[in-house]
Scaffold this motif. Structure first.
Motif, short mmCIF file in Angstrom:
data_model
loop_
_atom_site.label_atom_id
_atom_site.label_comp_id
_atom_site.label_asym_id
_atom_site.label_seq_id
_atom_site.Cartn_x
_atom_site.Cartn_y
_atom_site.Cartn_z
N ALA A 29 -31.62 49.76 74.29
CA ALA A 29 -31.29 50.99 73.56
C ALA A 29 -32.15 52.14 74.05
O ALA A 29 -31.66 53.26 74.25
N THR A 30 -33.42 51.86 74.30
CA THR A 30 -34.33 52.87 74.83
C THR A 30 -33.89 53.34 76.21
O THR A 30 -34.05 54.51 76.57
N GLU A 31 -33.29 52.42 76.98
CA GLU A 31 -32.82 52.74 78.33
C GLU A 31 -31.48 53.48 78.32
O GLU A 31 -30.95 53.83 79.38
N GLY A 32 -30.92 53.70 77.13
CA GLY A 32 -29.70 54.48 77.04
C GLY A 32 -28.42 53.67 76.99
O GLY A 32 -27.32 54.22 77.14
N ALA A 33 -28.55 52.35 76.76
CA ALA A 33 -27.36 51.50 76.65
C ALA A 33 -26.77 51.58 75.25
O ALA A 33 -27.46 51.92 74.28
N ILE A 34 -25.50 51.24 75.14
CA ILE A 34 -24.85 51.05 73.84
C ILE A 34 -24.90 49.55 73.58
O ILE A 34 -24.28 48.76 74.29
N VAL A 35 -25.66 49.15 72.57
CA VAL A 35 -26.01 47.73 72.39
C VAL A 35 -25.37 47.15 71.13
O VAL A 35 -25.63 47.64 70.02
N PHE A 36 -24.57 46.11 71.31
CA PHE A 36 -24.04 45.35 70.18
C PHE A 36 -24.97 44.17 69.94
O PHE A 36 -25.06 43.25 70.76
N CYS A 37 -25.69 44.25 68.84
CA CYS A 37 -26.72 43.29 68.47
C CYS A 37 -26.12 42.25 67.54
O CYS A 37 -25.78 42.56 66.39
N THR A 38 -25.94 41.02 68.01
CA THR A 38 -25.27 40.01 67.19
C THR A 38 -26.18 38.83 66.87
O THR A 38 -27.06 38.47 67.65
N ASP A 39 -25.92 38.26 65.71
CA ASP A 39 -26.67 37.09 65.27
C ASP A 39 -25.85 36.41 64.18
O ASP A 39 -25.08 37.07 63.46
N ILE A 40 -26.03 35.10 64.04
CA ILE A 40 -25.34 34.41 62.96
C ILE A 40 -25.89 34.84 61.60
O ILE A 40 -25.20 34.80 60.59
N ASP A 41 -27.14 35.32 61.60
CA ASP A 41 -27.79 35.86 60.40
C ASP A 41 -27.69 37.38 60.48
O ASP A 41 -28.49 38.03 61.14
N ILE A 42 -26.70 37.94 59.80
CA ILE A 42 -26.46 39.38 59.90
C ILE A 42 -27.64 40.19 59.39
O ILE A 42 -27.91 41.29 59.90
#
Length: 243
Positions: A29-42
């Protein structure tokens, strides 16, 4: 830091509610990416999202053992952004103990998450990337996937060996089609994976030793730097993340 390699990239990361996954989310995110952060524990994914000082992180629930969940989230990402540039298949668990004490259900659980989780993610992303003609698949294995005869960690070792071999084959096939594939084989990193491991009938001293050894590992921040540096360089196997 990475020659703007990740700037504006659309990225999906699994197991991003903690550890390496969280570290990757925050740095990308700091590098300017669009990040989809996924986990089984929302709740953990949302916690990662809230930690971003800057950048674009979107928290989503994802069970990596269910391929339809991957298909749904990749479809959503493509509908919103038109493409998927990178996937980090990071989610994993550990099972330690003697083979005689590990039942078939525990084997199935770790294979479902550690191997099929990677397979589900990479196959779903690969299909989309083939349509695009570009993309990069990064599978997080372990030094355990390179070391033979790793006693007391059979299920973990077996699944990580499978990831290493699978990714090397995928890299060969995908290269001519415009898609990159890399496998990461870190050594000890200071995360909670040891504390969260399944330890059927395991010796208490062994458990304490394993947790202490993991705690002595390199920091998550340092590991993330090594991983992203290698990904940006398209290094085949990132296997030098030892203490």
């Amino acid at each position: 830091m990475y020659n703007n390699y990740f700037h504006n990239k659309v990225v999906l990361i699994t197991g991003a509610g903690s550890g390496i996954g969280r570290g990757l989310c925050l740095q990308l995110a700091t590098e300017g990416a669009i990040v989809f952060c996924t986990d089984i524990d929302i709740a953990k994914a949302i916690e990662t999202e809230s930690m971003a000082i800057n950048g674009n992180i979107i928290a989503q629930k994802l069970d990596v053992a269910i391929i339809t969940e991957f298909e749904n989230i990749v479809t959503e990402i493509v509908n919103r952004h038109g493409r998927l540039d990178l996937i980090f298949n990071n989610a994993g668990i550990a099972v330690s103990g003697e083979i005689r004490d590990i039942d078939i259900e525990q084997w199935k659980k770790i294979v479902d998450i550690n191997f099929y989780g990677v397979l589900n993610g990479s196959l779903t992303a690969y299909r989309q990337m083939l349509k695009q003609g570009s993309g990069q698949i990064v599978n997080i294995a372990s030094a355990a996937g390179l070391i033979d005869y790793l006693a007391l960690m059979a299920p973990y070792s077996v699944t990580k060996h499978a990831i290493v071999n699978y990714t090397k084959i995928l890299r060969i096939e995908a290269k001519k089609l415009g898609v990159k594939a890399n496998v990461v084989c870190p050594g000890f990193i200071s995360t909670s994976i040891g504390e969260n491991a399944i330890n059927p009938h395991a010796n208490t001293k062994w458990n304490e030793h394993a947790i202490n050894e993991v705690a002595k590992g390199i920091t998550i921040q340092k590991a993330v730097h090594h991983i992203l540096k290698g990904v940006a360089a398209n290094t085949e196997s990132l296997s030098s993340l030892y203490r």
